[in-house]
Scaffold this motif. Structure first.
Motif, PDB file in Angstrom:
ATOM      1  N   ALA A   1      42.415  57.712 -85.349  1.00 44.21           N
ATOM      2  CA  ALA A   1      42.757  59.134 -85.310  1.00 44.21           C
ATOM      3  C   ALA A   1      44.172  59.322 -84.781  1.00 44.21           C
ATOM      4  CB  ALA A   1      41.757  59.891 -84.440  1.00 44.21           C
ATOM      5  N   ALA A   2      44.902  60.220 -85.392  1.00 47.73           N
ATOM      6  CA  ALA A   2      46.296  60.459 -85.013  1.00 47.73           C
ATOM      7  C   ALA A   2      46.391  61.240 -83.710  1.00 47.73           C
ATOM      8  CB  ALA A   2      47.005  61.218 -86.123  1.00 47.73           C
ATOM      9  N   GLN A   3      47.348  60.855 -82.864  1.00 47.31           N
ATOM     10  CA  GLN A   3      47.591  61.524 -81.590  1.00 47.31           C
ATOM     11  C   GLN A   3      49.051  61.960 -81.520  1.00 47.31           C
ATOM     12  OE1 GLN A   3      45.003  62.129 -79.595  1.00 47.31           O
ATOM     13  NE2 GLN A   3      43.668  60.961 -80.974  1.00 47.31           N
ATOM     14  N   ASN A   4      49.327  62.911 -80.630  1.00 45.94           N
ATOM     15  CA  ASN A   4      50.703  63.351 -80.434  1.00 45.94           C
ATOM     16  C   ASN A   4      51.598  62.156 -80.102  1.00 45.94           C
ATOM     17  OD1 ASN A   4      51.114  66.113 -80.897  1.00 45.94           O
ATOM     18  ND2 ASN A   4      50.082  66.657 -78.992  1.00 45.94           N
ATOM     19  N   GLY A   5      52.774  62.138 -80.696  1.00 44.54           N
ATOM     20  CA  GLY A   5      53.721  61.051 -80.468  1.00 44.54           C
ATOM     21  C   GLY A   5      53.613  59.959 -81.512  1.00 44.54           C
ATOM     22  N   GLN A   6      52.503  59.891 -82.234  1.00 43.24           N
ATOM     23  CA  GLN A   6      52.339  58.877 -83.267  1.00 43.24           C
ATOM     24  C   GLN A   6      52.947  59.363 -84.581  1.00 43.24           C
ATOM     25  OE1 GLN A   6      47.951  58.128 -82.968  1.00 43.24           O
ATOM     26  NE2 GLN A   6      48.579  56.023 -82.564  1.00 43.24           N
ATOM     27  N   THR A   7      53.246  58.410 -85.451  1.00 46.71           N
ATOM     28  CA  THR A   7      53.776  58.734 -86.766  1.00 46.71           C
ATOM     29  C   THR A   7      52.676  58.579 -87.804  1.00 46.71           C
ATOM     30  OG1 THR A   7      56.033  58.068 -86.212  1.00 46.71           O
ATOM     31  CG2 THR A   7      55.459  58.114 -88.541  1.00 46.71           C
ATOM     32  N   VAL A   8      52.454  59.621 -88.572  1.00 40.44           N
ATOM     33  CA  VAL A   8      51.502  59.563 -89.671  1.00 40.44           C
ATOM     34  C   VAL A   8      52.277  59.630 -90.981  1.00 40.44           C
ATOM     35  CG1 VAL A   8      49.593  60.568 -88.360  1.00 40.44           C
ATOM     36  CG2 VAL A   8      51.145  62.062 -89.605  1.00 40.44           C
ATOM     37  N   THR A   9      51.828  58.854 -91.947  1.00 42.99           N
ATOM     38  CA  THR A   9      52.426  58.875 -93.273  1.00 42.99           C
ATOM     39  C   THR A   9      51.427  59.534 -94.208  1.00 42.99           C
ATOM     40  OG1 THR A   9      53.662  56.855 -92.810  1.00 42.99           O
ATOM     41  CG2 THR A   9      53.429  57.491 -95.117  1.00 42.99           C
ATOM     42  N   VAL A  10      51.882  60.530 -94.946  1.00 43.28           N
ATOM     43  CA  VAL A  10      50.960  61.355 -95.722  1.00 43.28           C
ATOM     44  C   VAL A  10      51.487  61.614 -97.131  1.00 43.28           C
ATOM     45  CG1 VAL A  10      50.190  62.529 -93.621  1.00 43.28           C
ATOM     46  CG2 VAL A  10      52.002  63.558 -95.000  1.00 43.28           C
ATOM     47  N   ASN A  11      50.550  61.954 -98.012  1.00 44.63           N
ATOM     48  CA  ASN A  11      50.861  62.658 -99.254  1.00 44.63           C
ATOM     49  C   ASN A  11      50.404  64.092 -99.057  1.00 44.63           C
ATOM     50  OD1 ASN A  11      51.870  60.462-100.668  1.00 44.63           O
ATOM     51  ND2 ASN A  11      49.864  59.840-101.413  1.00 44.63           N
ATOM     52  N   TYR A  12      51.058  65.021 -99.694  1.00 42.25           N
ATOM     53  CA  TYR A  12      50.655  66.412 -99.504  1.00 42.25           C
ATOM     54  C   TYR A  12      51.020  67.264-100.704  1.00 42.25           C
ATOM     55  CZ  TYR A  12      55.587  67.362 -98.613  1.00 42.25           C
ATOM     56  OH  TYR A  12      56.942  67.478 -98.746  1.00 42.25           O
ATOM     57  N   VAL A  13      50.289  68.367-100.831  1.00 39.53           N
ATOM     58  CA  VAL A  13      50.606  69.423-101.786  1.00 39.53           C
ATOM     59  C   VAL A  13      50.612  70.724-100.991  1.00 39.53           C
ATOM     60  CG1 VAL A  13      49.913  70.684-103.857  1.00 39.53           C
ATOM     61  CG2 VAL A  13      49.527  68.216-103.716  1.00 39.53           C
ATOM     62  N   GLY A  14      51.645  71.530-101.149  1.00 43.53           N
ATOM     63  CA  GLY A  14      51.737  72.802-100.453  1.00 43.53           C
ATOM     64  C   GLY A  14      51.787  73.957-101.434  1.00 43.53           C
ATOM     65  N   VAL A  15      50.958  74.974-101.199  1.00 46.05           N
ATOM     66  CA  VAL A  15      50.948  76.169-102.046  1.00 46.05           C
ATOM     67  C   VAL A  15      50.978  77.400-101.154  1.00 46.05           C
ATOM     68  CG1 VAL A  15      49.598  74.953-103.812  1.00 46.05           C
ATOM     69  CG2 VAL A  15      48.419  76.412-102.151  1.00 46.05           C
ATOM     70  N   THR A  16      51.397  78.512-101.709  1.00 52.63           N
ATOM     71  CA  THR A  16      51.300  79.770-100.989  1.00 52.63           C
ATOM     72  C   THR A  16      49.839  80.212-101.009  1.00 52.63           C
ATOM     73  OG1 THR A  16      51.979  80.875-103.040  1.00 52.63           O
ATOM     74  CG2 THR A  16      53.665  80.531-101.373  1.00 52.63           C
ATOM     75  N   TYR A  17      49.355  80.643 -99.876  1.00 53.65           N
ATOM     76  CA  TYR A  17      47.928  80.940 -99.710  1.00 53.65           C
ATOM     77  C   TYR A  17      47.477  82.079-100.628  1.00 53.65           C
ATOM     78  CZ  TYR A  17      43.487  81.834 -97.327  1.00 53.65           C
ATOM     79  OH  TYR A  17      42.153  82.011 -97.031  1.00 53.65           O
ATOM     80  N   ALA A  18      48.315  83.088-100.793  1.00 55.73           N
ATOM     81  CA  ALA A  18      47.912  84.289-101.519  1.00 55.73           C
ATOM     82  C   ALA A  18      47.721  84.052-103.011  1.00 55.73           C
ATOM     83  CB  ALA A  18      48.930  85.404-101.295  1.00 55.73           C
ATOM     84  N   ASP A  19      48.577  83.211-103.626  1.00 55.17           N
ATOM     85  CA  ASP A  19      48.487  83.048-105.081  1.00 55.17           C
ATOM     86  C   ASP A  19      48.348  81.601-105.541  1.00 55.17           C
ATOM     87  OD1 ASP A  19      51.035  82.054-104.640  1.00 55.17           O
ATOM     88  OD2 ASP A  19      52.068  83.759-105.527  1.00 55.17           O
ATOM     89  N   GLY A  20      48.353  80.652-104.620  1.00 52.53           N
ATOM     90  CA  GLY A  20      48.162  79.259-105.001  1.00 52.53           C
ATOM     91  C   GLY A  20      49.348  78.642-105.725  1.00 52.53           C
ATOM     92  N   LYS A  21      50.523  79.243-105.622  1.00 47.45           N
ATOM     93  CA  LYS A  21      51.709  78.709-106.294  1.00 47.45           C
ATOM     94  C   LYS A  21      52.273  77.526-105.513  1.00 47.45           C
ATOM     95  CE  LYS A  21      56.274  79.976-108.036  1.00 47.45           C
ATOM     96  NZ  LYS A  21      57.275  81.069-108.169  1.00 47.45           N
ATOM     97  N   GLU A  22      52.369  76.387-106.178  1.00 44.05           N
ATOM     98  CA  GLU A  22      52.892  75.199-105.512  1.00 44.05           C
ATOM     99  C   GLU A  22      54.388  75.347-105.250  1.00 44.05           C
ATOM    100  OE1 GLU A  22      53.868  70.651-106.774  1.00 44.05           O
ATOM    101  OE2 GLU A  22      51.777  71.270-107.113  1.00 44.05           O
ATOM    102  N   PHE A  23      54.793  75.023-104.025  1.00 47.82           N
ATOM    103  CA  PHE A  23      56.216  75.078-103.684  1.00 47.82           C
ATOM    104  C   PHE A  23      56.761  73.715-103.271  1.00 47.82           C
ATOM    105  CE2 PHE A  23      53.873  76.107 -99.812  1.00 47.82           C
ATOM    106  CZ  PHE A  23      54.434  75.255 -98.879  1.00 47.82           C
ATOM    107  N   ASP A  24      55.880  72.771-102.978  1.00 49.27           N
ATOM    108  CA  ASP A  24      56.357  71.433-102.598  1.00 49.27           C
ATOM    109  C   ASP A  24      55.198  70.450-102.646  1.00 49.27           C
ATOM    110  OD1 ASP A  24      58.151  69.501-101.819  1.00 49.27           O
ATOM    111  OD2 ASP A  24      57.968  69.925 -99.682  1.00 49.27           O
ATOM    112  N   ALA A  25      55.521  69.179-102.910  1.00 46.10           N
ATOM    113  CA  ALA A  25      54.505  68.124-102.924  1.00 46.10           C
ATOM    114  C   ALA A  25      55.204  66.774-102.852  1.00 46.10           C
ATOM    115  CB  ALA A  25      53.642  68.194-104.184  1.00 46.10           C
ATOM    116  N   SER A  26      54.709  65.899-101.998  1.00 52.06           N
ATOM    117  CA  SER A  26      55.288  64.552-101.909  1.00 52.06           C
ATOM    118  C   SER A  26      55.059  63.782-103.200  1.00 52.06           C
ATOM    119  CB  SER A  26      54.651  63.791-100.733  1.00 52.06           C
ATOM    120  OG  SER A  26      53.261  63.620-100.944  1.00 52.06           O
ATOM    121  N   TRP A  27      54.004  64.144-103.923  1.00 56.24           N
ATOM    122  CA  TRP A  27      53.693  63.458-105.186  1.00 56.24           C
ATOM    123  C   TRP A  27      54.818  63.614-106.198  1.00 56.24           C
ATOM    124  CZ3 TRP A  27      48.801  61.066-105.804  1.00 56.24           C
ATOM    125  CH2 TRP A  27      47.897  61.306-104.759  1.00 56.24           C
TER     126      TRP A  27
END
Length: 212
Positions: free
Chosen positions: A121-147
């Motif tokens: 489990a990740a703790q403060n101070g540790q580095t996590v490496t992630v993939n992600y997709v980000g969308v605006t909550y109201a309309d689901g429009k993607e604005f960024d993604a590591s993919w």
């Protein structure tokens, strides 16, 4: 002894003294030039060292200090980032998730596990490496993604390098997990963010690939 001989000897002594004085002055000037040259060279050396330190510091920077959503509006891609997927992870983490818009309003951070990981489990101070997709909550429009860039995203938790919703939402996340983060505007970029950043509440789906 004639006056002429005396005058000649005196002239020679005066000439010799003048020559010695001139030689001493030349030596003094040469010494000053050497000292000035040494000072200039020392100054250049200090400048070179400072420049080298600055270049080294800049060269050591990486993406971990950047805010999430550095490239909003990038086109989507179905190909997973190369490498980084844990060998024992759920196969779903190899595929870019489809992220839907939210319902209602977001007033506080909500973390929803979509896939339970089995790693640390990740703790403060540790580095996590992630993939992600980000969308605006109201309309689901993607604005960024590591993919889209084909490269997982490393972030040090608690360092302030990402939005508050990430800093708090990823604490306790286990390696191999997929999480949905619903983040209010106050923990994201606000209602009136800088140019290029999405306003309002956001939704991220984050795959935790490693915890270090």
């Amino acid at each position: 002894m004639s006056n002429r001989v005396v005058e000649t000897k005196n002239d020679r002594r005066v000439a010799a003294k003048a020559a010695r004085k001139a030689a001493a002055e030349r030596a003094a000037r040469a010494k000053r030039r050497r000292q000035q040259l040494a000072i200039v060279l020392a100054g250049l050396a200090v400048v070179a060292i400072v420049v080298a330190i600055v270049l080294f510091a800049r060269g050591g920077d990486d993406d971990s200090g950047q805010q999430v959503a550095s490239a909003p509006g990038a086109s989507a891609s179905a190909a997973p980032p190369a490498g980084g997927i844990p060998a024992d992870a759920d196969p779903a983490l190899k595929t870019k998730p489809v992220v839907q818009k939210g319902e209602g309003t977001v007033t506080e951070l909500k973390v929803t596990p979509l896939i339970e990981g089995t790693g640390p489990a990740a703790q403060n101070g540790q580095t996590v490496t992630v993939n992600y997709v980000g969308v605006t909550y109201a309309d689901g429009k993607e604005f960024d993604a590591s993919w889209n860039g084909g490269k997982p995203f490393p972030v040090q938790l608690g360092s302030g390098g990402v939005i508050e919703g990430w800093d708090k939402g990823l604490v306790g996340a286990k390696q191999g997990s997929r999480l949905q983060l619903d983040i209010p505007a106050t923990m994201a970029y606000g209602e009136q963010p800088p140019a290029g950043y999405p306003p309002g509440a956001l939704r991220f789906v984050v795959d935790v690939l490693s915890v270090q």
